[in-house]
Design a protein around this motif. Structure first.
Motif, short mmCIF file in Angstrom:
data_model
loop_
_atom_site.label_atom_id
_atom_site.label_comp_id
_atom_site.label_asym_id
_atom_site.label_seq_id
_atom_site.Cartn_x
_atom_site.Cartn_y
_atom_site.Cartn_z
N HIS A 208 2.98 13.55 -4.46
CA HIS A 208 3.17 12.22 -5.03
C HIS A 208 4.20 12.33 -6.15
O HIS A 208 4.32 13.37 -6.80
N ALA A 210 5.55 10.12 -9.57
CA ALA A 210 5.36 9.00 -10.49
C ALA A 210 6.56 8.93 -11.43
O ALA A 210 6.86 9.90 -12.14
N THR A 212 8.57 7.76 -14.67
CA THR A 212 8.23 7.40 -16.04
C THR A 212 9.48 7.41 -16.89
O THR A 212 10.57 7.73 -16.42
N PRO A 220 10.22 -2.63 -13.09
CA PRO A 220 9.76 -1.45 -12.34
C PRO A 220 10.09 -1.52 -10.86
O PRO A 220 10.34 -0.50 -10.23
N LEU A 224 11.50 1.44 -8.13
CA LEU A 224 10.84 1.78 -6.86
C LEU A 224 11.76 1.54 -5.68
O LEU A 224 11.79 2.35 -4.73
N THR A 233 8.23 8.87 0.05
CA THR A 233 7.06 7.99 0.16
C THR A 233 6.07 8.37 -0.94
O THR A 233 6.15 9.43 -1.55
N GLY A 234 5.10 7.49 -1.17
CA GLY A 234 4.10 7.77 -2.18
C GLY A 234 4.65 7.76 -3.59
O GLY A 234 4.11 8.42 -4.47
N VAL A 235 5.75 7.02 -3.82
CA VAL A 235 6.34 6.94 -5.15
C VAL A 235 5.73 5.75 -5.89
O VAL A 235 5.63 4.65 -5.36
N THR A 236 5.33 5.98 -7.13
CA THR A 236 4.78 4.93 -7.97
C THR A 236 5.49 4.96 -9.32
O THR A 236 6.25 5.87 -9.62
N VAL A 237 5.23 3.95 -10.12
CA VAL A 237 5.66 3.92 -11.51
C VAL A 237 4.45 4.26 -12.38
O VAL A 237 3.37 3.67 -12.19
N ALA A 238 4.60 5.21 -13.28
CA ALA A 238 3.49 5.57 -14.17
C ALA A 238 3.18 4.38 -15.06
O ALA A 238 4.04 3.88 -15.79
N GLN A 244 -7.04 8.99 -13.38
CA GLN A 244 -6.90 9.26 -11.95
C GLN A 244 -7.02 10.76 -11.69
O GLN A 244 -6.48 11.58 -12.46
#
Length: 248
Positions: A208, A210, A212, A220, A224, A233-238, A244
């Motif tokens: 994953h 994230a 930041t 944001p 993304l 894939t599986g990219v998020t914004v902290a 978690q």
């Protein structure tokens, strides 16, 4: 290992937000990483200042360490002050923050522990590896592991093979992504875009990613969208939220 994010702004905290600040917990041990601007009030909404067992600072820019000062004040001025707080940081990285306060009680509240490129240290239940990464000032990326998972964190850094190796097969790469696409010439090689951050996560095989340290005021969703163009894939914004789990 559990991760709590307190903020993800780079440079300064946008209204109602905080700069980077990350709490790792395992078996009652609490490790605070990069307590930047506006992190302390969010930390204190979760735990008491005395409950922090150790701090790691990646580099001396204040958006990564300014709130070390009020954290130490909250501990030193308590009715029953806790033991000095171990602070692991590159040599000189927190000198300016500590110099803000002439209170002797505050100076006695910290135990500085030098951290350098290539160091492997045990901090409570965590194995921590540090690697020098390119930035405007000396900066250490971190690989933090327990027996269940691994978090890699870039601090602030331009794209570098050392970060890819630090994040090899990590469960989570928490990576500075100051800009969505283009990095200005004055920061080239010393900060990352979301595209470059995702590319490094892909190269490392991180499970994953994230993003930041986002530039305040930018959406944001733009970060993304930029990262998605790499195929990651599986990219998020902290973003702040409940703790978690990292790993199994």
């Amino acid at each position: 290992m559990r991760l709590t994010v307190f903020g993800g702004c780079g440079a300064w905290p946008a209204a109602g937000q905080a700069c980077g600040g990350y709490l790792l917990e395992r078996d009652g041990f609490r490790l605070l990483v990069d307590p930047g601007y506006a992190v302390l009030p969010r930390l204190l909404a979760a735990i008491d200042a005395a409950a922090v067992d150790a701090v790691v600072v990646t580099h001396g820019h204040p958006d990564h360490c300014a709130d070390l000062n009020p954290l130490l004040r909250a501990r030193a001025l308590a009715d029953d002050p806790p033991a000095p707080l171990p602070v692991f940081a590159p040599a000189g990285a927190v000198d300016a923050v500590l110099a803000l306060d002439s209170m002797r009680a505050t100076s006695r509240a910290v135990d500085q522990v030098p951290l350098a490129d290539g160091d492997h240290v045990r901090i409570g239940p965590f194995d921590v590896t540090a690697a020098a990464l390119p930035h405007h000032v000396p900066n250490l990326g971190l690989r933090i592991s327990d027996d269940a998972g691994t978090l890699a964190y870039s601090g602030d850094a331009g794209p570098d093979r050392a970060l890819v190796e630090l994040a090899r097969d990590a469960d989570l790469l928490l990576v500075e992504s100051t800009y969505p696409d283009a990095v200005p010439d004055e920061d080239a090689g010393l900060l990352c875009s979301a595209v470059q951050a995702a590319e490094q996560g892909l190269a490392a095989g991180a499970r994953h990613i994230a993003l930041t340290h986002l530039w305040p005021g930018l959406a944001p969703a733009d970060f993304l969208a930029a990262a998605a163009r790499t195929g990651a894939t599986g990219v998020t914004v902290a973003a702040p939220g409940p703790a978690q789990p990292i790993g199994s």
